[in-house]
Design a protein around this motif. Structure first.
Motif, PDB file in Angstrom:
ATOM      1  N   UNK A   1       0.885  -1.164   0.000  1.00 50.67           N
ATOM      2  CA  UNK A   1       0.000   0.000   0.000  1.00 50.67           C
ATOM      3  C   UNK A   1       0.919   1.210   0.000  1.00 50.67           C
ATOM      4  N   UNK A   2       0.409   2.385  -0.326  1.00 51.94           N
ATOM      5  CA  UNK A   2       1.292   3.555  -0.354  1.00 51.94           C
ATOM      6  C   UNK A   2       2.110   3.694   0.932  1.00 51.94           C
ATOM      7  N   UNK A   3       3.425   3.566   0.794  1.00 53.49           N
ATOM      8  CA  UNK A   3       4.321   3.737   1.927  1.00 53.49           C
ATOM      9  C   UNK A   3       4.532   2.524   2.793  1.00 53.49           C
TER      10      UNK A   3
ATOM     11  N   UNK B   1      14.862   0.881   2.381  1.00 52.31           N
ATOM     12  CA  UNK B   1      13.471   0.842   1.933  1.00 52.31           C
ATOM     13  C   UNK B   1      12.979   2.292   1.812  1.00 52.31           C
ATOM     14  N   UNK B   2      12.377   2.664   0.687  1.00 55.07           N
ATOM     15  CA  UNK B   2      12.042   4.081   0.436  1.00 55.07           C
ATOM     16  C   UNK B   2      10.798   4.561   1.188  1.00 55.07           C
TER      17      UNK B   2
ATOM     18  N   UNK C   1       7.293  -4.309  11.513  1.00 53.03           N
ATOM     19  CA  UNK C   1       6.531  -5.283  12.288  1.00 53.03           C
ATOM     20  C   UNK C   1       6.783  -6.673  11.728  1.00 53.03           C
ATOM     21  N   UNK C   2       6.682  -7.666  12.610  1.00 50.41           N
ATOM     22  CA  UNK C   2       6.923  -9.069  12.247  1.00 50.41           C
ATOM     23  C   UNK C   2       5.782  -9.927  12.791  1.00 50.41           C
ATOM     24  N   UNK C   3       4.576  -9.797  12.246  1.00 51.73           N
ATOM     25  CA  UNK C   3       3.435 -10.513  12.825  1.00 51.73           C
ATOM     26  C   UNK C   3       3.580 -12.028  12.761  1.00 51.73           C
ATOM     27  N   UNK C   4       4.156 -12.533  11.682  1.00 51.49           N
ATOM     28  CA  UNK C   4       4.375 -13.979  11.543  1.00 51.49           C
ATOM     29  C   UNK C   4       5.774 -14.210  10.986  1.00 51.49           C
ATOM     30  N   UNK C   5       6.170 -15.467  10.942  1.00 50.80           N
ATOM     31  CA  UNK C   5       7.518 -15.805  10.491  1.00 50.80           C
ATOM     32  C   UNK C   5       7.765 -15.441   9.031  1.00 50.80           C
ATOM     33  N   UNK C   6       6.699 -15.311   8.263  1.00 46.76           N
ATOM     34  CA  UNK C   6       6.852 -15.073   6.831  1.00 46.76           C
ATOM     35  C   UNK C   6       6.526 -13.646   6.411  1.00 46.76           C
ATOM     36  N   UNK C   7       6.196 -12.778   7.358  1.00 46.15           N
ATOM     37  CA  UNK C   7       5.750 -11.431   6.998  1.00 46.15           C
ATOM     38  C   UNK C   7       6.584 -10.376   7.722  1.00 46.15           C
ATOM     39  N   UNK C   8       7.391  -9.645   6.952  1.00 41.07           N
ATOM     40  CA  UNK C   8       8.126  -8.486   7.441  1.00 41.07           C
ATOM     41  C   UNK C   8       7.556  -7.255   6.758  1.00 41.07           C
ATOM     42  N   UNK C   9       7.027  -6.330   7.555  1.00 40.48           N
ATOM     43  CA  UNK C   9       6.417  -5.114   7.038  1.00 40.48           C
ATOM     44  C   UNK C   9       7.229  -3.909   7.488  1.00 40.48           C
ATOM     45  N   UNK C  10       7.380  -2.927   6.585  1.00 38.98           N
ATOM     46  CA  UNK C  10       8.164  -1.727   6.885  1.00 38.98           C
ATOM     47  C   UNK C  10       7.426  -0.503   6.370  1.00 38.98           C
ATOM     48  N   UNK C  11       7.385   0.537   7.202  1.00 39.17           N
ATOM     49  CA  UNK C  11       6.909   1.844   6.774  1.00 39.17           C
ATOM     50  C   UNK C  11       7.764   2.888   7.469  1.00 39.17           C
ATOM     51  N   UNK C  12       7.389   4.175   7.352  1.00 37.28           N
ATOM     52  CA  UNK C  12       8.200   5.224   7.934  1.00 37.28           C
ATOM     53  C   UNK C  12       7.545   5.908   9.113  1.00 37.28           C
TER      54      UNK C  12
ATOM     55  N   UNK D   1      -0.823   3.175  10.089  1.00 38.89           N
ATOM     56  CA  UNK D   1      -2.164   2.618  10.263  1.00 38.89           C
ATOM     57  C   UNK D   1      -2.353   1.399   9.355  1.00 38.89           C
ATOM     58  N   UNK D   2      -1.944   1.532   8.103  1.00 40.12           N
ATOM     59  CA  UNK D   2      -2.108   0.425   7.154  1.00 40.12           C
ATOM     60  C   UNK D   2      -1.281  -0.785   7.581  1.00 40.12           C
ATOM     61  N   UNK D   3      -0.089  -0.545   8.120  1.00 37.88           N
ATOM     62  CA  UNK D   3       0.761  -1.658   8.533  1.00 37.88           C
ATOM     63  C   UNK D   3       0.101  -2.476   9.638  1.00 37.88           C
ATOM     64  N   UNK D   4      -0.547  -1.816  10.579  1.00 36.00           N
ATOM     65  CA  UNK D   4      -1.248  -2.526  11.645  1.00 36.00           C
ATOM     66  C   UNK D   4      -2.396  -3.361  11.083  1.00 36.00           C
ATOM     67  N   UNK D   5      -3.113  -2.817  10.109  1.00 37.22           N
ATOM     68  CA  UNK D   5      -4.222  -3.569   9.512  1.00 37.22           C
ATOM     69  C   UNK D   5      -3.714  -4.800   8.774  1.00 37.22           C
ATOM     70  N   UNK D   6      -2.574  -4.669   8.094  1.00 38.95           N
ATOM     71  CA  UNK D   6      -1.982  -5.830   7.430  1.00 38.95           C
ATOM     72  C   UNK D   6      -1.581  -6.885   8.456  1.00 38.95           C
ATOM     73  N   UNK D   7      -1.106  -6.441   9.620  1.00 44.01           N
ATOM     74  CA  UNK D   7      -0.721  -7.383  10.662  1.00 44.01           C
ATOM     75  C   UNK D   7      -1.919  -8.138  11.214  1.00 44.01           C
TER      76      UNK D   7
END
Length: 405
Positions: A184-186, A210-211, A219-230, A238-244
């Motif tokens: 998602x954006x960012x 990461x730009x 965030x690292x909600x599961x072993x296969x998901x690494x999410x990054x924002x600024x 907000x979007x990162x938490x929803x993805x988690x």
């Protein structure tokens, strides 16, 4: 119709899933002994080793189609890796070493296995580096088709300390180039899909590339998901938490918290928005609920086998129908009952048949109760944290606690 086609049609019971899992392992060539222990929901592999089915069952029941098939096959591969030999030559082991991030509950499962099979955890000496307050970094060996975790650290024959081996393991993660895609954006997700996605959180320089807007928050909600924002991207946070929240329904859970680096040390990141902090706290309670439930199940079995009359209190999670993210956790502490309490938001202090002004049930905040009742709460070993009750508060002390409605 193929085996896997019939396997993924409906949700099985735990016992049915165990049979399906063993059948899948046999079809994949696993020939070692497998004994299913229904009361523990695990497979015994011989010589005291075991393979838990909880995570595999969770992943299986919360995915569909091709993802479901890959999830089961991934766990079957993990089972196969548990019997693969560990090389005794450092020259062979060095290129295989990888660092893995796991939730602390993964170590707790091993500790409780020692308690159950040996009567205590005196032989439990894991080698790890803390990552924040809810995760650990462990060594692992990268086999062609599976990951073998080295809970006890490097082999003595390698003549490497844990920190020396871990430095090699982290550096080996750089063999794969940066691989982030924008969800998602960012908001970016690691896309290696090699079992070490969240391990790249150990490479702060990679996160810096990461730009994102501002400094990276991940965030690292599961072993296969690494999410990054600024940290300058409110919408991205907000979007990162929803993805988690979505990810926690499908993978092997690791952490519900935000992290960032300060002086190359991973620290918990606290968002400035009260609404986001509120949502993040709900996410953490969902994970706590899952971990406490698994812990209670294991402790109940241990207490039953050892003839111990201890009530392992439930971690109860309550939400509001109009706003599901407005949640709180609650546990009950009853007079006259030896209790193991989870750390919760609220305590229900129960005095059976009491008819005075204090009432039969008094619900109070954990924060106030833990302060006033500290002499009556002894912290127990293990994770997530529990407290063993030492009696019950006197009526005069109960009257000092403010009731929460």
């Amino acid at each position: 119709m193929g085996f896997f086609d019939s396997l993924f049609r409906r949700k099985p019971s735990p016992d049915q899933f165990a049979k399906l899992f063993v059948a899948a392992a046999r079809r994949e060539g696993f020939s070692n002994a497998l004994t299913y222990k229904a009361d523990e929901f695990r497979l015994l592999l011989g010589e005291g080793s075991y393979f838990n089915l909880h995570n595999a069952y969770h992943a299986y029941c919360n995915t569909r189609g091709a993802e479901q098939k890959r999830a089961l096959q991934g766990f079957v591969s993990a089972l196969s890796s548990s019997t693969q030999g560990t090389p005794q030559q450092a020259s062979v082991a060095r290129p295989m070493l990888r660092a893995v991030i796991r939730g602390r509950s993964a170590l707790e499962d091993v500790r409780l296995h020692h308690v159950r099979t040996e009567g205590n955890d005196s032989a439990f000496h894991p080698a790890f580096r803390p990552f924040g307050d809810d995760c650990v970094v462990l060594l692992a060996l990268d086999h062609p088709d599976a990951i073998s975790t080295l809970t006890n650290g490097p082999e003595a024959a390698w003549e490497l300390t844990f920190e020396e081996a871990l430095a090699i393991a982290i550096d080996n993660l750089r063999d794969a180039p940066d691989h982030f895609s924008e969800l998602a954006p960012g908001v970016y997700r690691g896309g290696w899909a090699d079992g070490y996605d969240i391990s790249r959180a150990l490479l702060p320089d990679m996160l810096e590339r990461v730009p994102v807007r501002g400094r990276p928050v991940f965030m690292m909600p599961t072993r296969d998901v690494l999410l990054v924002t600024g940290d300058n991207d409110d919408d991205g946070l907000v979007a990162m938490v929803e993805f988690c929240l979505q990810a926690l329904q499908h993978g092997r859970v690791v952490s519900a918290h935000m992290y960032h680096y300060e002086d190359r040390e991973p620290l918990r990141y606290q968002p400035g928005s009260p609404a986001l902090a509120h949502r993040l706290a709900h996410l953490a309670r969902l994970l706590d609920k899952s971990e406490y439930d698994a812990q209670k199940e294991a402790l109940d079995h241990i207490h039953e086998e050892q003839g111990m009359d201890i009530f392992v209190a439930n971690y109860n999670l309550f939400t509001q129908e109009e706003d599901p993210s407005t949640s709180f956790s609650l546990a009950s502490w009853t007079r006259g009952v030896d209790t193991s309490l989870p750390k919760v938001d609220r305590l229900a202090l129960v005095r059976p048949d009491a008819e005075d002004e204090i009432g039969e049930v008094r619900v109070v905040s954990w924060e106030q109760a833990a302060h006033l009742l500290e002499p009556l709460l002894a912290r127990e070993a293990g994770y997530p944290v529990r407290y063993r009750t030492q009696g019950f508060p006197a009526d005069a002390l109960l009257a000092q606690l403010n009731e929460v409605t």
